[in-house]
Design a protein around this motif. Sequence first.
Motif, PDB file in Angstrom:
ATOM      1  N   ARG A 241      35.625  -2.790  39.245  1.00  0.00           N
ATOM      2  CA  ARG A 241      34.671  -2.565  38.152  1.00  0.00           C
ATOM      3  C   ARG A 241      33.462  -1.786  38.653  1.00  0.00           C
ATOM      4  O   ARG A 241      33.077  -1.894  39.825  1.00  0.00           O
ATOM      5  N   LYS A 242      32.841  -1.071  37.744  1.00  0.00           N
ATOM      6  CA  LYS A 242      31.640  -0.310  38.072  1.00  0.00           C
ATOM      7  C   LYS A 242      30.443  -1.247  38.225  1.00  0.00           C
ATOM      8  O   LYS A 242      30.464  -2.392  37.769  1.00  0.00           O
ATOM      9  N   LEU A 243      29.396  -0.709  38.863  1.00  0.00           N
ATOM     10  CA  LEU A 243      28.210  -1.499  39.166  1.00  0.00           C
ATOM     11  C   LEU A 243      27.643  -2.181  37.927  1.00  0.00           C
ATOM     12  O   LEU A 243      27.329  -3.377  37.943  1.00  0.00           O
ATOM     13  N   GLU A 244      27.512  -1.436  36.832  1.00  0.00           N
ATOM     14  CA  GLU A 244      26.920  -2.015  35.631  1.00  0.00           C
ATOM     15  C   GLU A 244      27.803  -3.089  35.008  1.00  0.00           C
ATOM     16  O   GLU A 244      27.314  -4.045  34.389  1.00  0.00           O
ATOM     17  N   ASP A 245      29.136  -2.956  35.183  1.00  0.00           N
ATOM     18  CA  ASP A 245      30.056  -3.936  34.604  1.00  0.00           C
ATOM     19  C   ASP A 245      30.057  -5.255  35.373  1.00  0.00           C
ATOM     20  O   ASP A 245      30.494  -6.284  34.847  1.00  0.00           O
TER      21      ASP A 245
END
Length: 683
Positions: A241-245
Amino acid sequence: MIKQVLSVACGSALLFAAACNSHHDEADVNKKTGDILKANLDTTVNPVNDFFDYANGGWIKTHPIPDEQKSWGIAYLVQEDLYNRLKTINEQAVAKADNATAKKIAAFWKSGMDSACINKQGMTAIQPELQLIDQIKSKEDVLAVAAKLNVMGIGVMFGNYVGQDDMNSEKMAMMLVQGGLGLPNRDYYFNMDDRTKKIRDAYPGHIERMFNLAALAPITETKTKSQGIVRLETRLAKASRKLEDLRDPYKNYNKVAVSALGKLTPDIDWQKWLPMMGVNKLDTVIVGQPEFFKELNAALLSESIDVWKDYLKWNVINDLAPYLSAEVEQANFSFYGQMLSGAKKQKPRWKRVLDEEEKAMGEALGQLFVKEYFNEKAKKRYSDMVEDIREALKDRIKKLDWMSEGTKEKALVKLAKMKKKVGYPDKWKDFSAMEIKDQAYVRNVIAAREWWHRYEINKLGKPVDREEWDMTPQTYNAYYNPSNNEIVLPAGIFTVPGKRDEELDDALVYGYAAASTIGHEITHGFDDQGRQYDENGNLKNWWTKEDETKFNTRAAVMIKQFNAYIPVDSQHINGSATLGENIADLGGVLLGWDAFIKKEQYKKGEKIAGLDPGQRFFLGYSLGWLYSFRKESLAQQLLTDVHSPAKYRVNGPFSDVDAFYKVFSVKPGDGMYIADSLRVRIW
């Protein structure tokens, strides 16, 4: 592992303190000018256009980043003081190791400082691990070796740690999360900007070089091996997952019975694997990112045994390189220190050893540190300051015009129950079982990691110790722990280089300490993540749907504001990933100001060094973000860090604070100006 929702202030405050810092340029400037805030100004910059450059530009222009650093500023100046204090503690332990703790400190220090011995040992010190990998013949063997490496603190395949259950803060839980990558995070494998692509293109060659230096394979095979490792990591990265997720606590909370984990990963026998980690009689685990583990299972099946063996060897050499021969250590630094972060040379060995000793047994050092450098008077001063800030937020919550009375009542209960930890713990950890002795440096590092692994695993099935600290007293940092609903403020965060506490006026202190650290951490209890935890530290929605919608609408204004900032090249700040920290920064400024205007200095309005109390407050806050960065480091931060770069931790929140507009007469058309209707209004 500290929970992602935890705050890292990394910024400011002050201590009674600071002896032994005459070597600082900062101290020399202070002697000449008499005022640290005045000394740092760049008066060629108009504060209404760029307050950060105005407040800190004078210092930044005259203090280039040292070659061994990727950035430079206030934390490093404080750290210089801390380094010298801790070096003295180590040298005294070597000269007179009169107790068990001192003996461990002396043994660790001597093994790390003996570079001749480290070079002579070469790769022999980690041969047991490499030979174990060579003996792998099956996928079951791969998993067994992975378990052993994880016990050693080498995070292969995925991440795992013990922490409080988000849904039941009275219980410790085993967490399984995405991981296993050699580059900082998933974006390095896919982003197409020139800087990231250059790093990605150089990565296989770096692996190849490290394999050759460590003689992990015939030279004719290392290129192929490095390509296989990168291919495997890219698979794992794609499923990550991406950082914001990763900032959504609900989406990253998936409790699964150990007996049911086979449905997610049918080819990993967790009931055999967990005991290899020392974990027994465990009913459930919390899986952060299920899709990652599905892909890990697929990779375990489809990738060859040889690729997995190469991957494990790569993780061993990559993780332990800083503790091996100078040649291996320098090659590691060339890629991760120079290419990724922009540092030009390594820190001196003694500082590198102190950094590692801090990880190994920093609290043991902390016991000696606070006796010398943080007295009860200092502890009381900042404990009282926490109450000033708590009262300021209480008043703000009561006056909110967008929140319902029911939600306000619950917010006030949470605020009242928020625990403060200031200076140092009341109960110290016992390191007597840590096997630090006269042995290879890397073996001492591994011994410390194995002790920490056992220490953390031993928490499972036992009551939560809410008195424990996750930072050492000498740390220049602070955090909010949502599961304990607490703010933790180590003694080290209360330090201004070159100044003693009694030399600092309230305006500076309330900007530097109350706003950027204490107010920041308290606000984390009510940011976009922290607000989702109740007064007992449980992930539980205590908001009405209408209030939640109003909060998110106001937070969206902040996301948009920070998305527009471009710190380096064409890279924007990620407003969603940095939202929690940006909310905390703004809250800290507002609360610090509310507390300061009740003080006698503000009421009198007398100037110091030509600056009135209001100006000194905002300059004091800015002092906490006195940093300059190399472009490489800044680019890395934008991809991997939930904190905005320092400049925008000043200019961003100030543009939303009405008091700032009044103090500095900010008008439409000025660089810092945001129309009243577009300013962020949350707490």
